[in-house]
Enzyme design. Structure first.
Site, PDB file in Angstrom:
ATOM      1  CD  GLU A   1      -8.100  -8.946  -2.050  1.00  0.00           C
ATOM      2  OE1 GLU A   1      -8.479  -9.954  -2.548  1.00  0.00           O
ATOM      3  OE2 GLU A   1      -8.979  -8.044  -2.061  1.00  0.00           O
TER       4      GLU A   1
ATOM      5  CG  HIS B   1      -4.149  -6.070  -6.635  1.00  0.00           C
ATOM      6  ND1 HIS B   1      -4.304  -4.788  -6.041  1.00  0.00           N
ATOM      7  CD2 HIS B   1      -5.360  -6.720  -6.638  1.00  0.00           C
ATOM      8  CE1 HIS B   1      -5.821  -4.835  -5.671  1.00  0.00           C
ATOM      9  NE2 HIS B   1      -6.531  -5.647  -5.993  1.00  0.00           N
TER      10      HIS B   1
END
Length: 436
Positions: free
Chosen positions: A49, A286
């Site tokens: 990402e 995350h």
């Protein structure tokens, strides 16, 4: 290579949540990520990402001394978001873009536009060949009603095939395709799989490739409870993200394996825990994974056997059957949507014919002209839906056919294994009758 060969590998994995204009504090988090990587000096940093190539270039410049080798994997419209920074020279680079990756009309999810992929780097470290894979599978937006389940299972199967094109429990046949890890001494897979440890796709991936889970194998774990990589303590994570798992979920992994002649162990595994002690915000939504792996020569008696018995084959065969069933359900759903779109196209064409008749006459001609454009738009939209779902069905059928082929070969192998056992049993029965 010396018999007492030993190699330490320090690996960093993180889904960076770097969506331009949407992710909070992106620039500051990228800066702190670069500082952390420079400070720790890992052998490999595998990131997901990183959607902005400018962020990659910023990190590449910032990390150029500690990580002289770097690569950004490009695919799709937005990009795969995958990049890797390495302390060691990169020998080879390969990329595989997944066949299925969500739906283009689900714009608010955006996965289809990303071109999710798996990237491979081949490194030579002290004479040892390391295949490092990084990937990011389709997100799970609803645990209860997961419309992308079949796509994620297909992606997991493609990833397993990309790493290793045949199962270890099946005998190699001349002419069968070789896998990308064929010449590797060590295989390393890091990434956001968007699957829980016991999900079908995750189990299939690990069973088929033989990859070990660093969290389950580590000798020393420090981090979030249960190894979770999305935790409620993280200020960027909402309860909606966690769904029915309020304590957190584990969807990011460090997986590894070695070939015969070597052994590998995970000495330490550490995760961030939802907050940064040196900053008010964490690095991402995350948690990062930081693993220390040791690769050594293994004694001959510890070398893994090339084949497995029927008892060991049954778990992966059951997973293959379950995956085949799930893909079949996905195929049925895709064909239903294609059929529905086909009916809409037919209805739209009938409406166009009626509008053409009305436009040719004097009665309601103005209304017919006004309705012409929406009708054409409906037909074009339905045509796009039809074509996409037909393509989706074909992609799922391809994966299902591959699974069917593997199951067929496994059945033949089981029959061959059972023949000596049956012959032995018949021989024993004959001896018993002779004694009587």
């Amino acid at each position: 290579m010396k018999p007492n060969f030993s190699l330490r590998l320090r690996v960093f994995n993180l889904n960076c949540w770097g969506i331009p204009f949407l992710s909070k504090h992106r620039a500051g988090r990228m800066e702190r990520l670069g500082d952390l990587l420079n400070l720790e000096s890992f052998d490999l940093a595998l990131l997901q990402e990183v959607w902005s190539e400018q962020d990659f270039q910023y990190l590449r410049q910032k990390l150029s001394l500690a990580y002289p080798a770097a690569h950004y994997f490009r695919s799709g419209i937005i990009g795969s978001g995958l990049c890797v920074f390495s302390k060691h020279p990169i020998q080879e680079i390969t990329q595989h873009v997944y066949t299925l990756n969500g739906y283009p009309y689900m714009i608010h999810h955006g996965d289809w536009f990303c071109g999710k992929a798996a990237g491979l780097l081949v490194l030579h470290i002290n004479g040892l060949v390391l295949n490092a894979y990084v990937t990011h599978l389709h997100a799970e937006y609803s645990r209860e009603k997961d419309i992308y389940f079949a796509h994620r299972v297909a992606q997991a199967w493609e990833l397993a095939q990309f790493i290793q094109c045949r199962a270890q429990f099946l005998p190699h046949q001349p002419g069968s395709p070789s896998h990308t890890s064929k010449k590797a001494d060590v295989v390393l897979l890091c990434g956001d799989l968007n699957m829980h440890p016991k999900d079908l796709g995750c189990c299939l991936l690990k069973e088929w490739t033989g990859l070990q889970d660093a969290y389950l194998e580590t000798q020393d774990y420090k981090g979030s409870d249960e190894g979770c990589t999305m935790v409620p303590k993280n200020c960027y994570v909402s309860q909606q993200d966690l769904g029915p798992f309020p304590c957190g979920i584990r969807i990011d992994y460090v997986l590894y394996k070695v070939v015969s002649g070597f052994c590998i162990s995970c000495k330490t595994l550490q995760t961030t825990t939802g907050h940064d002690p040196h900053s008010s915000t964490p690095l991402s939504d995350h948690e990062a994974l930081m693993a220390t792996l040791y690769v050594r020569h293994s004694p001959p008696q510890q070398s893994p056997t090339p084949t497995q018995g029927p008892a060991e084959r049954s778990p992966v065969i059951n997973l293959l059957k379950e995956a085949w069933t799930e893909l079949g359900m996905g195929i049925a759903q895709a064909r239903w949507w294609a059929t529905f779109a086909g009916y809409v196209i037919g209805l739209g064409l009938l409406v166009l014919m009626l509008l053409s008749v009305l436009a040719a006459g004097e009665v309601a001609s103005e209304v017919a002209v006004l309705l012409w454009t929406p009708s054409v738009g409906l037909i074009l939209g339905a045509g796009a839906v039809y074509l996409f779902h037909m393509q989706e069905a074909k992609g799922l059928c391809r994966a299902q056919a591959e699974l069917q082929h593997v199951l067929g070969r496994a059945k033949k192998t089981q029959e061959l294994d059972s023949e000596p056992q049956v012959a032995e049993l018949l021989g024993q029965q004959a001896e018993n009758r002779a004694e009587q």
